[in-house]
Design an enzyme around this catalytic site. Structure first.
Site, PDB file in Angstrom:
ATOM      1  N   CYS A   1       0.842  -1.346   0.189  1.00 51.55           N
ATOM      2  CA  CYS A   1      -0.143  -0.136   0.198  1.00 51.55           C
ATOM      3  C   CYS A   1       0.754   1.262   0.030  1.00 51.55           C
ATOM      4  O   CYS A   1       0.271   2.193  -0.429  1.00 51.55           O
ATOM      5  CB  CYS A   1      -0.921  -0.011   1.239  1.00 51.55           C
TER       6      CYS A   1
HETATM    7  O1  KQY Z   1      -4.383   0.985   0.694  1.00 52.81           O
HETATM    8  C1  KQY Z   1      -4.339   1.057   1.827  1.00 52.81           C
HETATM    9  N1  KQY Z   1      -4.439  -0.069   2.472  1.00 52.81           N
HETATM   10  C2  KQY Z   1      -4.483   2.342   2.131  1.00 52.81           C
HETATM   11  C3  KQY Z   1      -5.288   2.037   3.554  1.00 52.81           C
HETATM   12  C4  KQY Z   1      -5.574   3.696   4.043  1.00 52.81           C
HETATM   13  C5  KQY Z   1      -5.861   3.643   5.558  1.00 52.81           C
HETATM   14  C6  KQY Z   1      -6.096   5.391   6.017  1.00 52.81           C
HETATM   15  N2  KQY Z   1      -6.063   5.155   7.440  1.00 52.81           N
END
Ligand code: KQY
Length: 392
Positions: free
Chosen positions: A368
């Protein structure tokens, strides 16, 4: 940098798989105090280790905001480039461009609409305008023309491709009410085909339990080579994750990819549930007077959230290094088992495992927070064009 209103498929560009060669990787320095404990202090150690692990085999660029620029520059080694760029948070997978290439050796980006994982319906913060501006800025930095995907909302973490015409997505995410509510499933699929240049979309129903992105696919399932995926798995039938993973397993085992191959599913066993502690919650600021995490809340931990660099697989670990207690013992075992599974699947890459609990608290993991820049390879074509080239 030109803004393009055609589509990658119409122009014979396509998104290659992550396991194909990269010319670099983009990351963003964390500082948001309602996402990250102690204003990012705890997560930054892991971000540095991840950047260093990736930089062993490809160039890494880290975007940092004005107030953290000097700190990032000092914390990262000189061979990692740090540039100043505004952002709302640190999720490069979702806010950096998705890059596409063609067989003439050209690189372009896609600027999807980003609305913080659900906008005013169930998004995770407001505003998100700085994040949404990043894809174009990064395309300019890399001298890549950029496809304007218009109002189509999508995050990079919600799609995986094999570079040979197949995409993987989850229904819970792509059909969520906060993204493209006026579009039908088949209209969404047409967009994926036109922008990623794929001819086959495999729709899983769901992702990882309690994943606040509405269950991005990159946390549950990933291509490891054409025709082969890893799937987050548990044998514990009392765990809500069991039915979720089982449903994905059934769909994948009954699917063929764009080239007609049956999909081989490799189970990647989950760690035991990872829950945030009261003490960890104390390190997080409130958002709009509300806590962003509740003590005991289960986090969306998964070993599938790894990054494939040119020379390594950089993967999450959940056992605290050097902690000798019982709490960490189970994580040490599952970390080792996951490492073994990935080393069998990636025999030519180093497996680098990094303790990422402090990133998980922010809501994601290594995949991520990274975005690869593929190396265009002239004359080599996996373009499914040849199957799906004319959608514009
Ligand atoms: O791609 C992702 N897992 C992003 C998660 C965003 C979380 C924001 N608190």
């Amino acid at each position: 940098m030109k803004i393009l209103h055609s589509t990658p498929a119409g122009d014979n560009f396509y998104m290659p798989a992550e396991f194909e060669p990269h010319s670099g990787c983009i990351m963003i320095w964390p500082e948001r105090s309602d996402s990250w404990q102690f204003g990012g202090y705890a997560a930054r150690k892991a971000f540095v280790q991840i950047a260093e692990a990736i930089a062993k085999s490809e160039e890494v660029t880290v975007c940092a905001g004005y107030s953290q620029y000097n700190n990032a520059r000092q914390a990262l080694p000189p061979h990692i480039r740090v540039i100043e760029m505004s952002s709302d948070d640190a999720w490069a997978r979702d806010v950096a461009p998705t890059f596409v290439i063609n067989k003439d050796g050209e690189l372009r980006g896609i600027n999807w609409q980003f609305n913080a994982w659900g906008g005013l319906v169930d998004g995770l913060y407001f505003p998100w305008d700085k994040d949404n501006a990043m894809a174009n800025k990064l395309c300019d930095l890399y001298r890549a023309d950029v496809y304007d995907a218009g109002n189509f909302v999508l995050e990079g973490g919600s799609v995986h491709v094999d570079g040979q015409g197949t995409a993987l997505v989850t229904e819970n995410c792509l059909l969520s009410a906060g993204r493209n509510p006026s579009m039908s499933k088949s209209e969404i699929e047409e967009y994926l085909k036109a922008y990623l240049n794929v001819s086959k979309v495999i729709w899983l129903k769901c992702g990882i339990y309690n994943d606040e992105t509405n269950e991005h696919v990159d946390n549950i399932c990933a291509f490891v080579k054409p025709g082969h995926v890893v799937l987050a798995w548990t044998d514990d039938t009392d765990d809500p994750q069991y039915e979720m993973s089982k449903s994905c397993h059934d769909i994948l085992c009954g699917s063929t990819d764009a080239k007609g191959r049956k999909i081989t599913v490799h189970k990647l066993y989950q760690p035991k549930p990872v829950c945030i502690t009261e003490k960890e919650c104390e390190g997080l600021d409130n958002m709009n007077f509300e806590p962003t995490r509740i003590p005991g809340e289960r986090l969306a931990a998964s070993y599938v959230n790894f990054y494939i660099s040119n020379g390594a697989v950089v993967m999450p670990g959940f056992a605290k290094p050097d902690a000798d207690d019982e709490f960490n013992a189970s994580y040490r075992n599952s970390d080792a088992a996951a490492r073994r599974t990935l080393s069998e699947l990636f025999p030519d890459r180093e497996i680098i495992q990094i303790y990422t609990r402090d990133i998980l608290i922010g809501g994601g993991n290594i995949h991520c927070i990274t975005q690869q820049i593929p190396t265009p390879c002239p004359n080599k074509s996996n373009i499914p064009s040849d199957t799906a080239g004319n959608q514009s």
